[in-house]
Design a protein around this motif. Structure first.
Motif, PDB file in Angstrom:
ATOM      1  N   ARG A 103       0.833  -1.214   0.000  1.00  0.00           N
ATOM      2  CA  ARG A 103       0.000   0.000   0.000  1.00  0.00           C
ATOM      3  C   ARG A 103       0.861   1.255   0.000  1.00  0.00           C
ATOM      4  N   GLU A 104       1.932   1.231   0.779  1.00  0.00           N
ATOM      5  CA  GLU A 104       2.845   2.380   0.827  1.00  0.00           C
ATOM      6  C   GLU A 104       3.498   2.596  -0.534  1.00  0.00           C
ATOM      7  N   GLN A 105       3.868   1.500  -1.169  1.00  0.00           N
ATOM      8  CA  GLN A 105       4.484   1.598  -2.489  1.00  0.00           C
ATOM      9  C   GLN A 105       3.499   2.215  -3.484  1.00  0.00           C
ATOM     10  N   MET A 106       2.251   1.842  -3.385  1.00  0.00           N
ATOM     11  CA  MET A 106       1.243   2.418  -4.285  1.00  0.00           C
ATOM     12  C   MET A 106       1.108   3.912  -4.045  1.00  0.00           C
ATOM     13  N   LYS A 107       1.118   4.330  -2.757  1.00  0.00           N
ATOM     14  CA  LYS A 107       1.028   5.755  -2.443  1.00  0.00           C
ATOM     15  C   LYS A 107       2.212   6.505  -3.040  1.00  0.00           C
ATOM     16  N   GLU A 108       3.412   5.921  -2.894  1.00  0.00           N
ATOM     17  CA  GLU A 108       4.605   6.561  -3.439  1.00  0.00           C
ATOM     18  C   GLU A 108       4.535   6.648  -4.958  1.00  0.00           C
ATOM     19  N   LEU A 109       4.048   5.590  -5.585  1.00  0.00           N
ATOM     20  CA  LEU A 109       3.923   5.597  -7.046  1.00  0.00           C
ATOM     21  C   LEU A 109       2.965   6.688  -7.508  1.00  0.00           C
ATOM     22  N   ARG A 110       1.861   6.817  -6.790  1.00  0.00           N
ATOM     23  CA  ARG A 110       0.896   7.865  -7.151  1.00  0.00           C
ATOM     24  C   ARG A 110       1.527   9.247  -7.012  1.00  0.00           C
ATOM     25  N   GLU A 111       2.266   9.463  -5.940  1.00  0.00           N
ATOM     26  CA  GLU A 111       2.914  10.752  -5.707  1.00  0.00           C
ATOM     27  C   GLU A 111       3.980  11.023  -6.774  1.00  0.00           C
ATOM     28  N   ASP A 112       4.770   9.997  -7.108  1.00  0.00           N
ATOM     29  CA  ASP A 112       5.786  10.154  -8.153  1.00  0.00           C
ATOM     30  C   ASP A 112       5.133  10.488  -9.486  1.00  0.00           C
ATOM     31  N   TYR A 113       4.008   9.839  -9.757  1.00  0.00           N
ATOM     32  CA  TYR A 113       3.299  10.104 -11.008  1.00  0.00           C
ATOM     33  C   TYR A 113       2.785  11.538 -11.039  1.00  0.00           C
ATOM     34  N   ARG A 114       2.226  12.001  -9.910  1.00  0.00           N
ATOM     35  CA  ARG A 114       1.740  13.390  -9.851  1.00  0.00           C
ATOM     36  C   ARG A 114       2.894  14.372 -10.073  1.00  0.00           C
ATOM     37  N   GLN A 115       4.028  14.099  -9.485  1.00  0.00           N
ATOM     38  CA  GLN A 115       5.180  14.984  -9.653  1.00  0.00           C
ATOM     39  C   GLN A 115       5.666  14.983 -11.096  1.00  0.00           C
ATOM     40  N   ALA A 116       5.698  13.808 -11.719  1.00  0.00           N
ATOM     41  CA  ALA A 116       6.136  13.721 -13.109  1.00  0.00           C
ATOM     42  C   ALA A 116       5.190  14.500 -14.019  1.00  0.00           C
ATOM     43  N   LYS A 117       3.900  14.383 -13.758  1.00  0.00           N
ATOM     44  CA  LYS A 117       2.911  15.131 -14.551  1.00  0.00           C
ATOM     45  C   LYS A 117       3.104  16.635 -14.369  1.00  0.00           C
ATOM     46  N   ALA A 118       3.336  17.069 -13.121  1.00  0.00           N
ATOM     47  CA  ALA A 118       3.529  18.491 -12.844  1.00  0.00           C
ATOM     48  C   ALA A 118       4.786  19.003 -13.537  1.00  0.00           C
ATOM     49  N   MET A 119       5.855  18.200 -13.525  1.00  0.00           N
ATOM     50  CA  MET A 119       7.092  18.620 -14.185  1.00  0.00           C
ATOM     51  C   MET A 119       6.898  18.701 -15.696  1.00  0.00           C
ATOM     52  N   ALA A 120       6.170  17.764 -16.254  1.00  0.00           N
ATOM     53  CA  ALA A 120       5.913  17.777 -17.692  1.00  0.00           C
ATOM     54  C   ALA A 120       5.089  19.004 -18.067  1.00  0.00           C
ATOM     55  N   LYS A 121       4.105  19.328 -17.242  1.00  0.00           N
ATOM     56  CA  LYS A 121       3.276  20.510 -17.501  1.00  0.00           C
ATOM     57  C   LYS A 121       4.114  21.778 -17.415  1.00  0.00           C
ATOM     58  N   ALA A 122       4.981  21.838 -16.420  1.00  0.00           N
ATOM     59  CA  ALA A 122       5.846  23.008 -16.274  1.00  0.00           C
ATOM     60  C   ALA A 122       6.778  23.135 -17.475  1.00  0.00           C
ATOM     61  N   ALA A 123       7.304  22.007 -17.952  1.00  0.00           N
ATOM     62  CA  ALA A 123       8.191  22.035 -19.113  1.00  0.00           C
ATOM     63  C   ALA A 123       7.434  22.487 -20.361  1.00  0.00           C
ATOM     64  N   LYS A 124       6.211  22.007 -20.521  1.00  0.00           N
ATOM     65  CA  LYS A 124       5.396  22.440 -21.659  1.00  0.00           C
ATOM     66  C   LYS A 124       5.126  23.937 -21.590  1.00  0.00           C
ATOM     67  N   ASP A 125       4.749  24.409 -20.395  1.00  0.00           N
ATOM     68  CA  ASP A 125       4.469  25.837 -20.222  1.00  0.00           C
ATOM     69  C   ASP A 125       5.707  26.667 -20.503  1.00  0.00           C
ATOM     70  N   ALA A 126       6.863  26.197 -20.042  1.00  0.00           N
ATOM     71  CA  ALA A 126       8.110  26.918 -20.281  1.00  0.00           C
ATOM     72  C   ALA A 126       8.427  26.942 -21.774  1.00  0.00           C
ATOM     73  N   ALA A 127       8.173  25.832 -22.457  1.00  0.00           N
ATOM     74  CA  ALA A 127       8.422  25.775 -23.892  1.00  0.00           C
ATOM     75  C   ALA A 127       7.504  26.752 -24.630  1.00  0.00           C
ATOM     76  N   LYS A 128       6.241  26.804 -24.222  1.00  0.00           N
ATOM     77  CA  LYS A 128       5.307  27.749 -24.834  1.00  0.00           C
ATOM     78  C   LYS A 128       5.741  29.185 -24.583  1.00  0.00           C
ATOM     79  N   GLU A 129       6.150  29.468 -23.354  1.00  0.00           N
ATOM     80  CA  GLU A 129       6.603  30.811 -22.985  1.00  0.00           C
ATOM     81  C   GLU A 129       7.855  31.180 -23.784  1.00  0.00           C
ATOM     82  N   PHE A 130       8.768  30.227 -23.934  1.00  0.00           N
ATOM     83  CA  PHE A 130       9.983  30.453 -24.698  1.00  0.00           C
ATOM     84  C   PHE A 130       9.622  30.736 -26.146  1.00  0.00           C
ATOM     85  N   ASP A 131       8.667  29.962 -26.671  1.00  0.00           N
ATOM     86  CA  ASP A 131       8.221  30.144 -28.048  1.00  0.00           C
ATOM     87  C   ASP A 131       7.663  31.553 -28.247  1.00  0.00           C
TER      88      ASP A 131
END
Length: 179
Positions: A103-131
């Protein structure tokens, strides 16, 4: 060739999308593995409970038998039953610990996934801003260079004209005094 090249922002966006797909696939695989581990731990816990119950029943039976006939053989069986019950309890505790870890591993996986999604969104936003910033900057740069080229060209002939006027004036002055 220049038309075939992709701009850096598009390449970054493409790479981000590929990474997002990989992260999603990895998350799904890890979640499936975690679910399998939890299911296996549940099965182990159920088996351990069943074994514990069977051993406890056997122990009760032996205790009743021991009350009737207290002899060395029954005592040995009693000792074995106690150790079997202890082992079954330990097995159950281990299975429960595995479930908790799953169960703890699942919680960590969910949190890691949320962080990865947030980083991807930030990278996309930065790319758009750079553009957005890169396009206006590209338009302004040639205008400044053209203005910089014209300014020195105007100053250089003006200095030469002044120098020419001074030089002939000096030559004329000695000519007048001589004549």
């Amino acid at each position: 060739m220049a038309s075939k090249k992709m701009d850096p922002v598009a390449l970054i966006k493409k790479e981000i999308e590929a990474l997002e797909k990989k992260v999603e696939a990895l998350r799904e695989r890890l979640m499936a593995d975690a679910n399998k581990a939890i299911d296996k731990a549940k099965d182990q816990a159920d088996k351990a409970k069943a074994k514990l119950k069977a051993e406890q029943d056997k122990l009760k039976e032996l205790q009743q038998k021991a009350k009737k006939n207290v002899d060395a053989r029954v005592q040995k069986q009693l000792d074995r039953a106690h150790s079997a019950v202890s082992a079954a309890k330990e097995l159950e505790l281990d299975a429960q610990a595995l479930m908790i870890m799953g169960r703890e591993q699942m919680k960590e996986l969910r949190e890691d996934y949320r962080q990865a999604k947030a980083m991807a969104k930030a990278a996309k936003d930065a790319a758009k801003e750079f553009d957005k910033k890169a396009k206006p900057a590209a338009k302004k740069t040639p205008v400044k260079k053209a203005a910089a080229k014209k300014a020195p060209a105007k100053k250089a002939p003006a200095k030469k004209a002044v120098a020419k006027k001074k030089a002939p004036a000096k030559k004329k002055a000695p000519a007048k005094t001589a004549g």
